[in-house]
Design an enzyme around this catalytic site. Sequence first.
Site, PDB file in Angstrom:
ATOM      1  NE  ARG A 289       2.637  -9.292 -11.817  1.00 24.89           N
ATOM      2  CZ  ARG A 289       3.544  -9.673 -10.910  1.00 24.89           C
ATOM      3  NH1 ARG A 289       3.259  -9.632  -9.627  1.00 24.89           N
ATOM      4  NH2 ARG A 289       4.740 -10.107 -11.269  1.00 24.89           N
TER       5      ARG A 289
ATOM      6  CG  ASN B 212       5.157 -13.169  -8.089  1.00 22.45           C
ATOM      7  OD1 ASN B 212       6.051 -13.768  -8.678  1.00 22.45           O
ATOM      8  ND2 ASN B 212       5.415 -12.243  -7.177  1.00 22.45           N
TER       9      ASN B 212
END
Lengths: 201, 363
Positions: B231, B233
Amino acid sequence: MLITGIKSRPVYDRLAPMASGLRHLAIAQGSGGQPMLRLLADMTPAQRGVATVVYSSESFTGNSYEAELRAVDGIDLRLCASNVEALQVLDDLLSTAKMGTRLYLAGSEGFIGTAMQRATEYGLDRDEILREHAGSFVRRVWCAHCNAYTENVTQRIFRCPGCGLDLVVRDHYSSRLAAFQGVKADGEVPGELPEIEELDT
Amino acid sequence: MTPTAEPTAFTTDETYTPEGAYTFRNSREGVRRLPFPFPDDEYMYSMNLEPHVPAGDGAMRAAFDIDEHYISECHHRAQMLEAMPGVHYLALPHMMEAQWDLLELIFESYARDYPEHFTLTKTGNEWHWQNRLLGIDDTFTFGDPTTLPLEPMEYATRQAQGEFVVLEERDNDLVIGAGMTTQRADYSLRFNLGMRFFEFHGPVPKLHEMGILDRALKFLLRMKPGHPVRRVNWSLTVNPRLETSVETLPEWAPDRATVDAENAGERVYLRIELQPLHRLPRSNAIVFPVRTYLVSLAELVEHAPDWAKRIHRALASLDPELVDYKGFHRYHAAAVAWLAQHDDGAPLATGYPWAEGGIQPGD
């Protein structure tokens, strides 16, 4: 800076005799004497016969249950004048504890937290321990900048005795350090402090 | 695996500290290969986990990305570890098996993805490791810590870009067991070590209420070795400073008060975190790497104008609670005002840049 909503604060139990225990080691401080008395009353005479109770009369609120504990028959009671002394007694007892020992902790958050550190060092599992909070929710705070610990903090902002910085207490708790986190309160602009408030202790 | 278009030119002497006068800079190519984390004009938290498979020829090409800053970042790590021993690297005693797992994962990945820079030769448990970028040529016995100059995790991660946090699985939970965190964003490794999944996410707003953490933990516990997920961020920071730990907050927090609408382009940096998570085969631990990229708003405008427009819109519409949590309340308005000058309002593609049809840097 985020200082609200505590997800990492320990969730406490209600002390009750653990039937699986072969030995019961109960340690309490100050107001923690009250749940300890209740625990002892809930025990069978046989359980009380294999129970060791350590009690420190050191207290932030001034509550002492020493006399009441003395009046309980058939227990091995060790009285201590300070929390440090009580934790040393706990350490000694844990160093010779056998399988089947169950641990009961009651008192302030700082006291329970530091007792948990000892228990973890000796490899006790969480399911062999019950913890009940009693008395004031004063906080034990770790200074992220100088590594000093301060007991019994009640205000959101306080001056660290280790480094002299004004610290803001974050609502973030470390079991390993048995403490909340304190960081420089006026980090961005010197002298610009967040609102001073009573901690939701 | 697609080869990169041109060999990377490594900058060896740039700095990430005020003492070193913050000489960190990105090249044009360095900016345009970033894992830009804004797929839409509006930003909100999501788990946004996807399989960590090679994609494009930028930061998603390799298992563990290295870029032009590799050498200077490794030097910076060594300096930070020396300056504050016991603060940036910690491992609980029972994590040794996971440490070897991690060393293996990093070295095998680097040697496979960058054979021009790294070579790993195994003869049984006798391993020969060559890191030509840092001038390291060592042999050691896999599994025997006495044959390495440092603990295996410290040895390996001193030669790697990004942070590494190792989570051990215990009672259907993930507990922080070790970390190499010389680049952490406003947290303390000493404080967080030993915390459970919900505990170390405690300070993040909205996650608990949105049920994201529950789902994330369940997902991670099902992870299998050989099937990493990733992911991205992000946050904002002032100056190209990698080390922004809680411990040193008094040194870096004052920088936040120095930003205005004139200097925001030079002072304010987008801090992108690429997080490729791997299940480790022997220890069953999960490694949570945080590969951090810094790029100033001015560099985005110059080298990736469409990404600059996108970040303008994402910041302008950001939830105030996230502005507060991410720590840029004091200069959020200045950054948005500065970026507004470079946004003509033209429609932009949606999706991450490494995905088919996703937003590209622009010309």
